[in-house]
Design a protein around this motif. Sequence first.
Motif, PDB file in Angstrom:
ATOM      1  N   HIS A  22       0.825  -1.207   0.000  1.00  0.00           N
ATOM      2  CA  HIS A  22       0.000   0.000   0.000  1.00  0.00           C
ATOM      3  C   HIS A  22       0.862   1.261   0.000  1.00  0.00           C
ATOM      4  CE1 HIS A  22      -3.232   2.775   0.763  1.00  0.00           C
ATOM      5  NE2 HIS A  22      -2.575   3.233   1.812  1.00  0.00           N
ATOM      6  N   GLU A  23       1.852   1.285   0.852  1.00  0.00           N
ATOM      7  CA  GLU A  23       2.709   2.476   0.959  1.00  0.00           C
ATOM      8  C   GLU A  23       3.435   2.749  -0.360  1.00  0.00           C
ATOM      9  OE1 GLU A  23       4.111   5.769   3.090  1.00  0.00           O
ATOM     10  OE2 GLU A  23       2.592   4.312   3.643  1.00  0.00           O
ATOM     11  N   GLY A  24       3.977   1.700  -0.958  1.00  0.00           N
ATOM     12  CA  GLY A  24       4.674   1.857  -2.240  1.00  0.00           C
ATOM     13  C   GLY A  24       3.746   2.329  -3.341  1.00  0.00           C
ATOM     14  N   THR A  25       2.531   1.811  -3.347  1.00  0.00           N
ATOM     15  CA  THR A  25       1.553   2.216  -4.358  1.00  0.00           C
ATOM     16  C   THR A  25       1.164   3.673  -4.153  1.00  0.00           C
ATOM     17  OG1 THR A  25       0.728  -0.044  -4.506  1.00  0.00           O
ATOM     18  CG2 THR A  25      -0.702   1.693  -5.360  1.00  0.00           C
ATOM     19  N   ARG A  26       0.894   4.045  -2.911  1.00  0.00           N
ATOM     20  CA  ARG A  26       0.528   5.433  -2.619  1.00  0.00           C
ATOM     21  C   ARG A  26       1.651   6.383  -3.010  1.00  0.00           C
ATOM     22  NH1 ARG A  26       1.202   9.116   1.048  1.00  0.00           N
ATOM     23  NH2 ARG A  26       2.393   7.837   2.475  1.00  0.00           N
ATOM     24  N   ASN A  27       2.880   6.035  -2.647  1.00  0.00           N
ATOM     25  CA  ASN A  27       4.020   6.890  -2.980  1.00  0.00           C
ATOM     26  C   ASN A  27       4.223   6.989  -4.490  1.00  0.00           C
ATOM     27  OD1 ASN A  27       4.537   7.409  -0.299  1.00  0.00           O
ATOM     28  ND2 ASN A  27       6.085   5.818  -0.119  1.00  0.00           N
ATOM     29  N   THR A  28       4.050   5.875  -5.192  1.00  0.00           N
ATOM     30  CA  THR A  28       4.218   5.886  -6.647  1.00  0.00           C
ATOM     31  C   THR A  28       3.171   6.777  -7.302  1.00  0.00           C
ATOM     32  OG1 THR A  28       5.222   3.703  -6.680  1.00  0.00           O
ATOM     33  CG2 THR A  28       4.195   4.445  -8.717  1.00  0.00           C
ATOM     34  N   LEU A  29       1.926   6.610  -6.893  1.00  0.00           N
ATOM     35  CA  LEU A  29       0.871   7.438  -7.476  1.00  0.00           C
ATOM     36  C   LEU A  29       1.064   8.905  -7.131  1.00  0.00           C
ATOM     37  CD1 LEU A  29      -2.193   5.123  -6.909  1.00  0.00           C
ATOM     38  CD2 LEU A  29      -1.173   5.759  -9.107  1.00  0.00           C
ATOM     39  N   ASP A  30       1.461   9.181  -5.896  1.00  0.00           N
ATOM     40  CA  ASP A  30       1.693  10.554  -5.485  1.00  0.00           C
ATOM     41  C   ASP A  30       2.856  11.163  -6.263  1.00  0.00           C
ATOM     42  OD1 ASP A  30       1.142  12.855  -3.828  1.00  0.00           O
ATOM     43  OD2 ASP A  30       3.031  12.397  -2.810  1.00  0.00           O
ATOM     44  N   TRP A  31       3.925  10.387  -6.427  1.00  0.00           N
ATOM     45  CA  TRP A  31       5.098  10.889  -7.145  1.00  0.00           C
ATOM     46  C   TRP A  31       4.764  11.153  -8.607  1.00  0.00           C
ATOM     47  CZ3 TRP A  31       8.268   8.485 -10.952  1.00  0.00           C
ATOM     48  CH2 TRP A  31       9.433   9.184 -11.235  1.00  0.00           C
ATOM     49  N   ARG A  32       4.018  10.244  -9.225  1.00  0.00           N
ATOM     50  CA  ARG A  32       3.709  10.377 -10.648  1.00  0.00           C
ATOM     51  C   ARG A  32       2.639  11.424 -10.931  1.00  0.00           C
ATOM     52  NH1 ARG A  32       6.347   6.795 -13.489  1.00  0.00           N
ATOM     53  NH2 ARG A  32       7.088   4.934 -12.447  1.00  0.00           N
ATOM     54  N   TYR A  33       1.620  11.498 -10.074  1.00  0.00           N
ATOM     55  CA  TYR A  33       0.457  12.320 -10.386  1.00  0.00           C
ATOM     56  C   TYR A  33       0.167  13.427  -9.390  1.00  0.00           C
ATOM     57  CZ  TYR A  33      -0.252   8.319 -13.422  1.00  0.00           C
ATOM     58  OH  TYR A  33      -0.068   7.342 -14.355  1.00  0.00           O
ATOM     59  N   GLY A  34       0.841  13.450  -8.248  1.00  0.00           N
ATOM     60  CA  GLY A  34       0.542  14.435  -7.216  1.00  0.00           C
ATOM     61  C   GLY A  34       0.688  15.867  -7.681  1.00  0.00           C
TER      62      GLY A  34
END
Length: 166
Positions: free
Chosen positions: A116-128
């Motif tokens: 979950h943490e990796g997915t959240r960070n990836t989405l935040d990094w890519r789209y935040g």
Amino acid sequence: MADVTDPVALAAWFAGHTPSGALASRLAAGADGAVVGVLIHALPDDALRSLDIRAMAGTMIRNRDKAAWEFASRADKLTPGQLAALVETGLASVNMLAGSRPLTDAQWAALDRVDHEGTRNTLDWRYGDLLDRLAGEYRRLFADPDSGLARRMFEERLGRTHTGEA
């Protein structure tokens, strides 16, 4: 080809041939991730989806990164379970798998379940940053409800006005 373990020779051979099921099984169980990577690159989509990634990850002892990058380059072709197995076995990260091609909702859900943490960070990094900029533009454009631009955008894109009327 059954005894060839040189990744360059295999890649050259695969350029003109599709690996048989027996050859694919033998190569997939190999210890060299570079050879596995060549196989991953050469397999048709349906054969790729039949690979047992957990078993493969357990047998690779060198060049694991080469196999991981090949898996990442074809992440959109993998099943949600295969993506989860790549992350669970430590062969690949969510960020690596999300970087090459768009993933389906089911694939994202599988990645989220295992990391979950990796997915959240990836989405935040890519789209935040993009979402922040869009939110700022949205607030600016719709601060004035009589804005002609805002109204046209909603009508063209959504078939309704900014107030929700059709």
